[in-house]
Design a protein around this motif. Structure first.
Motif, PDB file in Angstrom:
ATOM      1  N   VAL A 238       0.809  -1.220   0.000  1.00  0.00           N
ATOM      2  CA  VAL A 238       0.000   0.000   0.000  1.00  0.00           C
ATOM      3  C   VAL A 238       0.845   1.274   0.000  1.00  0.00           C
ATOM      4  O   VAL A 238       0.363   2.340  -0.390  1.00  0.00           O
ATOM      5  N   ARG A 239       2.105   1.180   0.436  1.00  0.00           N
ATOM      6  CA  ARG A 239       2.903   2.403   0.552  1.00  0.00           C
ATOM      7  C   ARG A 239       4.369   2.066   0.756  1.00  0.00           C
ATOM      8  O   ARG A 239       4.704   1.004   1.294  1.00  0.00           O
ATOM      9  N   TRP A 240       5.224   2.975   0.315  1.00  0.00           N
ATOM     10  CA  TRP A 240       6.661   2.858   0.565  1.00  0.00           C
ATOM     11  C   TRP A 240       7.053   3.832   1.671  1.00  0.00           C
ATOM     12  O   TRP A 240       6.523   4.943   1.756  1.00  0.00           O
ATOM     13  N   ILE A 241       7.980   3.417   2.504  1.00  0.00           N
ATOM     14  CA  ILE A 241       8.488   4.274   3.565  1.00  0.00           C
ATOM     15  C   ILE A 241      10.014   4.361   3.401  1.00  0.00           C
ATOM     16  O   ILE A 241      10.682   3.344   3.181  1.00  0.00           O
ATOM     17  N   ALA A 337       7.927   7.367  11.721  1.00  0.00           N
ATOM     18  CA  ALA A 337       7.577   6.044  11.214  1.00  0.00           C
ATOM     19  C   ALA A 337       6.161   5.661  11.620  1.00  0.00           C
ATOM     20  O   ALA A 337       5.385   5.121  10.822  1.00  0.00           O
ATOM     21  N   ILE A 338       5.804   5.944  12.861  1.00  0.00           N
ATOM     22  CA  ILE A 338       4.455   5.629  13.353  1.00  0.00           C
ATOM     23  C   ILE A 338       3.408   6.431  12.590  1.00  0.00           C
ATOM     24  O   ILE A 338       2.356   5.896  12.210  1.00  0.00           O
ATOM     25  N   GLU A 339       3.690   7.695  12.322  1.00  0.00           N
ATOM     26  CA  GLU A 339       2.753   8.536  11.581  1.00  0.00           C
ATOM     27  C   GLU A 339       2.531   8.008  10.171  1.00  0.00           C
ATOM     28  O   GLU A 339       1.408   7.989   9.666  1.00  0.00           O
ATOM     29  N   GLU A 340       3.615   7.562   9.520  1.00  0.00           N
ATOM     30  CA  GLU A 340       3.500   7.023   8.164  1.00  0.00           C
ATOM     31  C   GLU A 340       2.646   5.758   8.148  1.00  0.00           C
ATOM     32  O   GLU A 340       1.812   5.568   7.253  1.00  0.00           O
ATOM     33  N   ALA A 341       2.849   4.892   9.127  1.00  0.00           N
ATOM     34  CA  ALA A 341       2.081   3.644   9.185  1.00  0.00           C
ATOM     35  C   ALA A 341       0.609   3.919   9.492  1.00  0.00           C
ATOM     36  O   ALA A 341      -0.286   3.255   8.955  1.00  0.00           O
ATOM     37  N   LYS A 342       0.347   4.900  10.345  1.00  0.00           N
ATOM     38  CA  LYS A 342      -1.044   5.244  10.677  1.00  0.00           C
ATOM     39  C   LYS A 342      -1.764   5.803   9.449  1.00  0.00           C
ATOM     40  O   LYS A 342      -2.961   5.541   9.246  1.00  0.00           O
ATOM     41  N   ASP A 347      -0.588  -1.911  10.563  1.00  0.00           N
ATOM     42  CA  ASP A 347       0.276  -2.111  11.725  1.00  0.00           C
ATOM     43  C   ASP A 347       1.465  -2.982  11.346  1.00  0.00           C
ATOM     44  O   ASP A 347       1.437  -4.205  11.490  1.00  0.00           O
ATOM     45  N   ILE A 348       2.514  -2.355  10.845  1.00  0.00           N
ATOM     46  CA  ILE A 348       3.722  -3.072  10.443  1.00  0.00           C
ATOM     47  C   ILE A 348       4.648  -3.349  11.630  1.00  0.00           C
ATOM     48  O   ILE A 348       5.655  -4.044  11.488  1.00  0.00           O
ATOM     49  N   PHE A 375      -5.810   0.995  15.318  1.00  0.00           N
ATOM     50  CA  PHE A 375      -4.411   1.376  15.111  1.00  0.00           C
ATOM     51  C   PHE A 375      -4.232   2.842  14.737  1.00  0.00           C
ATOM     52  O   PHE A 375      -3.346   3.508  15.295  1.00  0.00           O
ATOM     53  N   PRO A 376      -5.022   3.422  13.817  1.00  0.00           N
ATOM     54  CA  PRO A 376      -4.826   4.844  13.475  1.00  0.00           C
ATOM     55  C   PRO A 376      -5.034   5.786  14.658  1.00  0.00           C
ATOM     56  O   PRO A 376      -4.491   6.889  14.667  1.00  0.00           O
ATOM     57  N   GLN A 377      -5.835   5.355  15.644  1.00  0.00           N
ATOM     58  CA  GLN A 377      -6.101   6.195  16.813  1.00  0.00           C
ATOM     59  C   GLN A 377      -5.271   5.795  18.037  1.00  0.00           C
ATOM     60  O   GLN A 377      -5.450   6.352  19.118  1.00  0.00           O
ATOM     61  N   LEU A 378      -4.379   4.863  17.841  1.00  0.00           N
ATOM     62  CA  LEU A 378      -3.616   4.303  18.963  1.00  0.00           C
ATOM     63  C   LEU A 378      -2.666   5.330  19.574  1.00  0.00           C
ATOM     64  O   LEU A 378      -1.923   6.012  18.860  1.00  0.00           O
ATOM     65  N   GLU A 379      -2.700   5.433  20.882  1.00  0.00           N
ATOM     66  CA  GLU A 379      -1.758   6.315  21.595  1.00  0.00           C
ATOM     67  C   GLU A 379      -0.432   5.575  21.773  1.00  0.00           C
ATOM     68  O   GLU A 379      -0.397   4.478  22.337  1.00  0.00           O
ATOM     69  N   VAL A 380       0.634   6.170  21.281  1.00  0.00           N
ATOM     70  CA  VAL A 380       1.956   5.553  21.368  1.00  0.00           C
ATOM     71  C   VAL A 380       2.913   6.513  22.064  1.00  0.00           C
ATOM     72  O   VAL A 380       3.115   7.643  21.616  1.00  0.00           O
TER      73      VAL A 380
END
Length: 402
Positions: A238-241, A337-342, A347-348, A375-380
């Motif tokens: 779905v996306r490259w990071i 990295a977390i922002e890109e995955a969200k 959840d990589i 996952f998109p709303q997960l507090e990290v």
């Protein structure tokens, strides 16, 4: 008499167990496939590329040195409705039996990865010869066939060059990871972690890279370059990071061995280089009022590799301040990295698996909507400890006088 009968029975038993090489295959009848590339044709069929070793040419080029020997690998291609059919049809082009026991690399075309890879790995796992320890890469901006056709210097077999580059890049730079077939299968079967696979691209002229002259020049016309991480959602790319965000992924996955972090100091963004020599990441899950959260703790130790501004390394306060700057830089990469995955809603990092291990009952209600809802709303929460252990052979650089 009884003793003789026992010996006779024992010999007969040995004869049934040691029945000889009933399934023997002569080496001269085997085509050793070192890498497999998977693409798709315009009509939707699988186009499978086999990189087969030419043993005589590999040995010959070693003995004669340089690229004076023959081409070390041969490329064969076959198409089919599935991988098994393509593999069988390849026998029409080969005078030997295709043998997968030495296959250590699988290259998947980017377009195939976008459509989905579930069926591919099912076929690989079922093959009794194929080893799930083989590495997987995604051909970025190129087809898998083009990647496998590039001839490489130093390591004569391009599959070996890709594998070694992945391993050393992960160990020294930390923006790529080597992933094996078995690991991808585990991620595909998990609801709490999505696969992430390194990409490989061709830099330079693809047509010239296929010729033997590519390895006879001091500067090859085409090179293979490891670049970026492919994020998957379920079984689709779905996306490259890339860049620092990709390194943030490596931090979180606890795969960081060594890297170099740039430290800002005295309003200069590139003031010093912090060489990480060891690192450890721990991830924990928490539950509060039915909502999950994740805490990440990173501990890094390293040395000062360079300085571009005057820093007094004999002053403990300045060392402490530098450590805080390094912590800020590392945390920034992890958060990115977390922002890109969200954004990609995938959840990589395996946060879902961490929640499952800590709160199995609550996970039952979250697992079906984990990637899209939770996952998109997960507090990290990210905390970093960085320690400077050594400053090299100098405490004060000659650049700034004595």
């Amino acid at each position: 008499m009884k003793q003789k009968m026992a010996i006779t029975l024992l010999l007969l038993l040995c004869a049934t167990v040691l029945s000889g090489c009933w399934s023997k295959k002569e080496l001269t009848d085997l085509a050793f496939v070192i890498a497999v590339g998977i693409d798709k044709t315009k009509d939707g069929k699988f186009a499978v590329t086999f990189q087969v070793v030419n043993p005589g040419n590999v040995a010959g080029s070693t003995q004669r040195g340089g690229g004076s020997g023959g081409v070390p690998v041969s490329i064969y291609k076959a198409t089919g409705d599935n991988l098994v059919e393509a593999s069988r049809k390849a026998s029409k082009k080969l005078s030997r039996l295709i043998y997968y026991a030495h296959t250590n690399l699988v290259v998947i075309g980017e377009e195939v990865a976008k459509e989905g890879v579930n069926g591919l790995f099912d076929a690989l796992e079922r093959n009794s010869q194929f080893r799930t320890t083989a590495m997987v890469v995604i051909a970025r901006r190129n087809s898998a066939e083009e990647v496998l056709k590039i001839l490489t210097p130093i390591d004569k077999i391009s599959a070996n060059q890709i594998i070694k580059t992945l391993q050393f890049s992960e160990k020294i730079w930390g923006q790529t990871i080597h992933v094996r077939v078995g690991e991808v299968i585990n991620d595909l079967s998990s609801l709490g972690k999505a696969p992430i696979i390194s990409g490989v691209e061709i830099v330079g002229s693809v047509p010239k890279g296929k010729r033997q002259t590519n390895v006879q020049a001091s500067e090859p016309d085409a090179r293979l370059n490891i670049n970026g991480l492919a994020m998957f959602k379920e079984d689709k790319l779905v996306r490259w990071i890339n860049g620092e965000a990709a390194r943030g992924v490596v931090w979180i996955l606890d795969k960081m061995e060594q890297t170099s972090v740039t430290i800002e100091w005295k309003q200069k963004k590139e003031a010093a280089a912090y060489k990480v020599v060891r690192a450890k990441t721990s991830v924990a899950a928490h539950m509060k009022k039915g909502k999950p959260s994740i805490s990440i703790h990173i501990r890094a130790e390293g040395d000062i590799g360079e300085e571009f501004v005057s820093i007094d390394f004999t002053n403990p306060k300045q060392i402490f301040a530098l450590e805080k700057k390094a912590e800020t830089s590392i945390k920034k990469e992890v958060v990115k990295a977390i922002e890109e995955a969200k954004k990609a809603k995938t959840d990589i990092f395996g946060f879902g698996d961490v929640v499952y291990r800590s709160y199995p009952q609550q996970w039952k209600t979250m697992k079906s909507d984990w990637n899209d809802r939770y996952f998109p709303q997960l507090e990290v929460n990210v905390t970093v400890e960085a320690f400077i252990r050594r400053t090299g052979l100098r405490t004060k650089s000659y650049l700034f006088g004595q």
